[in-house]
Scaffold this active site. Structure first.
Site, short mmCIF file in Angstrom:
data_model
loop_
_atom_site.label_atom_id
_atom_site.label_comp_id
_atom_site.label_asym_id
_atom_site.label_seq_id
_atom_site.Cartn_x
_atom_site.Cartn_y
_atom_site.Cartn_z
N LYS A 40 46.72 47.91 36.67
CA LYS A 40 47.70 47.56 37.70
C LYS A 40 47.80 46.05 37.85
O LYS A 40 48.88 45.47 37.84
CB LYS A 40 47.31 48.17 39.06
CG LYS A 40 47.34 49.69 39.09
CD LYS A 40 47.03 50.21 40.48
CE LYS A 40 45.63 49.90 40.95
NZ LYS A 40 44.55 50.50 40.13
N THR A 41 46.63 45.43 38.01
CA THR A 41 46.63 43.99 38.22
C THR A 41 47.16 43.29 36.97
O THR A 41 47.91 42.32 37.06
CB THR A 41 45.20 43.51 38.56
OG1 THR A 41 44.76 44.23 39.70
CG2 THR A 41 45.17 42.03 38.85
N ASP A 228 49.34 43.00 45.25
CA ASP A 228 48.24 43.77 44.64
C ASP A 228 47.45 44.45 45.76
O ASP A 228 47.50 44.02 46.91
CB ASP A 228 47.31 42.80 43.87
CG ASP A 228 46.44 43.53 42.84
OD1 ASP A 228 46.53 44.77 42.75
OD2 ASP A 228 45.66 42.85 42.14
N GLU A 229 46.72 45.51 45.45
CA GLU A 229 45.88 46.22 46.42
C GLU A 229 46.68 46.62 47.66
O GLU A 229 46.23 46.47 48.79
CB GLU A 229 44.68 45.35 46.84
CG GLU A 229 43.84 44.81 45.70
CD GLU A 229 42.86 45.83 45.14
OE1 GLU A 229 42.81 46.96 45.65
OE2 GLU A 229 42.16 45.49 44.17
N GLN A 263 41.52 54.02 46.62
CA GLN A 263 40.70 52.83 46.82
C GLN A 263 40.97 52.16 48.16
O GLN A 263 40.70 50.97 48.34
CB GLN A 263 40.92 51.82 45.69
CG GLN A 263 40.43 52.34 44.35
CD GLN A 263 40.52 51.28 43.27
OE1 GLN A 263 39.82 50.29 43.30
NE2 GLN A 263 41.40 51.48 42.31
N ARG A 609 33.81 50.27 38.97
CA ARG A 609 33.67 48.85 38.62
C ARG A 609 33.01 48.70 37.26
O ARG A 609 33.02 47.63 36.68
CB ARG A 609 32.83 48.09 39.67
CG ARG A 609 33.38 48.00 41.08
CD ARG A 609 34.80 47.56 41.14
NE ARG A 609 35.70 48.70 41.20
CZ ARG A 609 36.99 48.64 40.88
NH1 ARG A 609 37.54 47.52 40.49
NH2 ARG A 609 37.75 49.71 40.97
P1 ATP Z 1 41.55 48.27 39.96
O1 ATP Z 1 42.14 49.54 40.48
O2 ATP Z 1 40.08 48.36 39.85
O3 ATP Z 1 42.07 47.07 40.65
P2 ATP Z 1 43.47 47.79 37.87
O4 ATP Z 1 44.29 49.00 37.79
O5 ATP Z 1 44.01 46.62 38.58
O6 ATP Z 1 42.02 48.17 38.42
P3 ATP Z 1 43.02 45.93 35.73
O7 ATP Z 1 41.93 45.19 36.38
O8 ATP Z 1 44.36 45.32 35.68
O9 ATP Z 1 43.10 47.40 36.38
O10 ATP Z 1 42.62 46.34 34.27
C1 ATP Z 1 41.36 46.90 33.97
C2 ATP Z 1 40.88 46.40 32.62
O11 ATP Z 1 41.66 46.99 31.60
C3 ATP Z 1 41.00 44.92 32.47
O12 ATP Z 1 39.90 44.46 31.72
C4 ATP Z 1 42.28 44.76 31.69
O13 ATP Z 1 42.31 43.58 30.95
C5 ATP Z 1 42.27 45.98 30.80
N1 ATP Z 1 43.62 46.43 30.43
C6 ATP Z 1 44.61 46.75 31.26
N2 ATP Z 1 45.70 47.16 30.58
C7 ATP Z 1 45.39 47.09 29.28
C8 ATP Z 1 46.08 47.40 28.05
N3 ATP Z 1 47.33 47.83 28.05
N4 ATP Z 1 45.43 47.21 26.90
C9 ATP Z 1 44.15 46.79 26.89
N5 ATP Z 1 43.44 46.49 27.99
C10 ATP Z 1 44.05 46.64 29.17
MG MG Z 2 43.36 45.60 40.28
#
Ligand code: ATP
Ligand code: MG
Length: 757
Positions: A40-41, A228-229, A263, A609
């Site tokens: 997402k981030t 975000d969040e 979350q 995490r």
């Molecule tokens: P959270 O809910 O914990 O905030 P999130 O959904 O924001 O998580 P991110 O932190 O953006 O997730 O991504 C998690 C990990 O996966 C990061 O290391 C990111 O670089 C990697 N990632 C995200 N998308 C891809 C992708 N399409 N290909 C490879 N790696 C990815």
């Molecule tokens: Mg995130």
């Protein structure tokens, strides 16, 4: 959706189809609702890059809200790396507070402030509120500033100005004067040309509502809004956001929010997960994007987290999958007690470091901040570099520093800094004036502060009441110093904290964190129990403090689960999964079933995490002030899926204690509660209400600290003390016993430390 053409810009490369949609669908409202680690981030950052590179907005026309300032800095950094100078500036990328502060500076006069207004920290706020409470003719002891600041915070989180406070809630303080004091506080802030954190948003909302032209300017400016969040926005933040996003670019609202209902962990700060659920109503025509592929964790970690969270009822439900290879199962380790937990984690971390893992890829995530102490002590011992994120290190917390000041003063009568810190804490009528006299006398007579105080107590220079207070304080100090030689350090500090009135001060304090502060002090007592002498302990503390100054970059991170949101580490340790501690009994007491679901979401955040390995620990016993209490494994451990978990225990022989305890979960619910409340001091109202704690090694030890003296032990009785062995009671003074030990000689000990032999 077709896969990635070759000429894709770097930030879109590698994104999956829905991520790509989130990053490139730049018109109209978009909600990304997806589980942990689904990118997402990352998609949000790509969207920002996309907007900038397409020149759909200048950096100053983008509003992007992140969870922490650090996350904002990281986002900027990444954008600069991708886009170079085109990403420079970005003045409105930050937390709600930092962005609102920047905006308010431009309109300060509309809120009755000058542009250079000060932003008060919570210490300043407390001091100001204290004065207001006193000025209102109220007793600060009865109506503590902390409690009022907690209420005001809550009202501000909801966007309520003093006139909008519900009458019933105003009654939560000073018999219905809550709202009135809130109003006075706001007036006082204006007079001081100051704002607190809550004001930053609240002032802006009011300005928007009263000055449509100002609002319109901002609405026109922000062509894109990104959040975000989103699941953790509170009512005030939500109002502020929806006002701003209502019209961006021709009324459609180019707003993109990303979040995960699973979350949502800040309801105690007013966060309302409902905000994410009603997005489609607020922004008609919104595109809702779901991401299901997790890129962060191994399948075992993912399965474990998904299983636990599936026990929650109030959730949308999501699918998560990963292409990652299997990796290691989630490890659940049962240990004997807290020190062993710290030892074991320390050992495993050392092993990881030997294997070449960087310390910065390792984290210990705790439910309650006092839990870090045992790890800190252990890590200092073995020279493992660590940092505490988003909070004070154990020995830096205010109440711990106060307690240490007492101990320093007992150990070193001339310690002027320690003297200054606690001469009037708790308040004993030696306020600023009396302290100024002591300081003047010290300078004039070339004495240390404590010596000057001693001298003044023997003259009539101070008003009688102050002199009496000072004399009694000094007498206490002398007495504690006398006892320091015979009393164990743990018992000594406990006695000091009680006799000085410090614990009582906290017990009367009804603010939200008073109980946590009492827990921290209990933890301090436990820490002291490991030392034979007070000076050895003080030296240890000095070393712990010193350690932090030698700053190297790569350190193991310790933080609370709450602070860990959005972050990731290769190796995550999750200690203390025991009923009462996690889920937190306090939270359950306050909020029942809803709290249990929030605790479970915290468990989900914690497990997710981890990138490569999650290790969960639980101890069979926790030292609960001088007595061992059986701890019951957290119910969340039962909710982990067996095929993805490897359970180990360091306990040997027979039915392991924790399994036995598991069977007895319900009958011993009160035991778990005792654990969660922290050893040592129960709140006054609970004194005497505790059932005897379950005790191991066949020793029945009962008593609550500070309670009445024991009647089952009289002079002449034979008793057993865990450290000094067998002895004969010679005398009894309240809850202190003078005991002639067979091996260790005569000592004063607290009666809760002994049992009848
Ligand atoms: P959270 O809910 O914990 O905030 P999130 O959904 O924001 O998580 P991110 O932190 O953006 O997730 O991504 C998690 C990990 O996966 C990061 O290391 C990111 O670089 C990697 N990632 C995200 N998308 C891809 C992708 N399409 N290909 C490879 N790696 C990815
Ligand atoms: Mg995130």
């Amino acid at each position: 959706m077709p896969q990635l053409p070759d000429n894709d810009p770097p930030w879109l490369k590698g994104l999956n189809a829905p991520q790509r949609e989130a990053a490139t669908l730049l018109e109209g409202p978009v909600l990304v609702l997806a589980g942990a680690g689904t990118g997402k981030t990352r998609a949000l950052t790509a969207r920002l890059a996309q907007i900038l590179s397409q020149r759909l907005a200048w950096p100053s026309q983008i509003l992007a809200v992140t969870f922490t300032n650090k996350a904002a800095a990281e986002m900027r950094h990444r954008l600069m790396a991708m886009l170079g100078p085109a990403a420079e500036g970005l003045p409105f990328v930050g937390t709600f507070h930092s962005i609102a502060a920047r905006m308010l500076r431009q309109h300060a006069e509309l809120a009755g402030l000058r542009p250079n207004f000060t932003i008060l920290d919570s210490d300043d706020v407390q001091r100001l509120l204290k004065r207001i409470i006193l000025d209102a003719g109220l007793e600060e002891k009865r109506w503590p500033a902390r409690q009022l600041s907690g209420l005001i915070d809550r009202w501000k989180n909801r966007g309520q100005t003093p006139d909008a406070v519900p009458a019933g809630e105003s009654f939560a303080f000073a018999d219905g004067r809550g709202a009135e004091l809130y109003a006075r506080y706001q007036a006082e802030l204006l007079a001081l040309n100051a704002a607190d954190f809550g004001d930053l948003l609240l002032h802006m909302i009011r300005i928007f509502e009263a000055h449509p032209d100002v609002l319109e300017d901002w609405q026109r400016r922000f062509r894109h809004v990104l959040v975000d969040e989103y699941q953790d926005t509170n009512a005030a933040q939500y109002r502020w956001l929806t006002l701003l996003a209502a019209k961006s670019l021709g009324g459609q609202g180019n707003i993109c929010c990303v979040g995960d209902d699973d979350q949502s962990i800040y309801s105690w700060r007013g966060a309302e997960v409902a905000n994410i659920l009603r997005f489609e109503q607020d922004f008609p025509g919104a595109r809702v994007i779901r991401l299901e592929q997790n890129y962060r964790s191994t399948p075992h970690i993912l399965a474990a987290a998904s299983h636990v969270i599936a026990h929650n009822r109030g959730r949308l439900g999501k699918t998560l999958w990963t292409e990652a290879s299997h990796g290691e199962k989630v490890n659940v380790t049962g240990v004997w007690d807290g020190p062993e937990e710290a030892r074991l984690v320390g050992d495993r971390i050392e092993r990881l470091l030997r294997e070449g893992v960087s310390p910065s890829e390792i984290a210990i995530l705790v439910r309650a901040s006092f839990q870090t102490r045992e790890f800190e002590d252990r890590f200092i011992g073995i020279g493992l570099p660590y940092r505490i994120v988003g909070g004070f290190r154990f020995y830096e917390r205010a109440e711990i520093r106060d307690a240490l000041a007492y101990l320093r003063l007992v150990s070193q009568a001339d310690d002027a800094l320690a003297f200054e810190r606690i001469v009037n804490t708790p308040r004993r009528g030696l306020g600023d004036k009396a302290q100024a006299r002591i300081a003047t006398h010290a300078r004039a007579a070339d004495l240390t502060l404590p010596a000057a105080a001693q001298a003044l107590a023997e003259t009539d220079e101070l008003p009688p009441a102050a002199r009496r207070a000072l004399a009694s304080f000094l007498t206490n100090l002398r007495r504690w110093r006398d006892q320091a030689t015979s009393l164990e350090p743990g018992a000594l500090v406990q006695m000091i904290l009680e006799e000085s009135g410090y614990i009582e001060m906290l017990e009367k304090d009804r603010s939200a964190d008073a109980t946590a502060r009492i827990d921290n002090l209990s933890e301090l007592v436990r820490a002291l129990e490991a030392f034979d002498t007070l000076s050895a302990f003080l030296e240890h503390v000095a070393l712990v403090m010193e350690n932090d100054r030698a700053d190297t970059d790569a350190k193991v991170t310790m933080m609370t689960l709450h602070a860990a949101k959005g972050l990731e580490f290769d190796h995550v340790f999750l200690p203390g999964w025991e009923e009462g501690l996690f889920p937190s009994q306090r939270a359950l007491d306050e909020n029942g079933a809803a709290a249990l679901e929030e605790e479970r979401r915290l468990a989900y955040v914690g497990i997710t995490r981890a990138r490569r390995r999650a290790t969960i620990l639980h101890a069979a016993n926790r030292r609960v002030y001088g007595q061992w209490t059986s701890a019951i494994p957290s119910r969340f451990l039962d909710e982990l899926p067996e095929p993805h978990v490897e359970r180990t225990t360091t306990l040997s022989g027979g039915a392991s204690l924790w399994r036995a305890a598991l069977d007895e979960r319900d009958p011993f619910a009160d035991v778990a509660r005792g654990t969660s409340r922290g050893p040592g001091w129960e709140r006054a109202s609970q004194r005497g209400g505790l059932k005897p704690k379950r005790v191991i090694e066949g020793r029945a030890i009962s008593s609550t600290v500070g309670g009445p003296a024991r009647t089952d032990i009289a002079p002449g009785a034979r008793v057993f003390h865990a450290k000094f062995g067998m002895g004969t009671v010679k005398g009894q003074d309240g809850n202190k016993l003078e005991i002639e030990f067979d091996q260790a000689g005569t000592k004063m000990v607290l009666d809760s430390f002994v049992e009848s032999a």
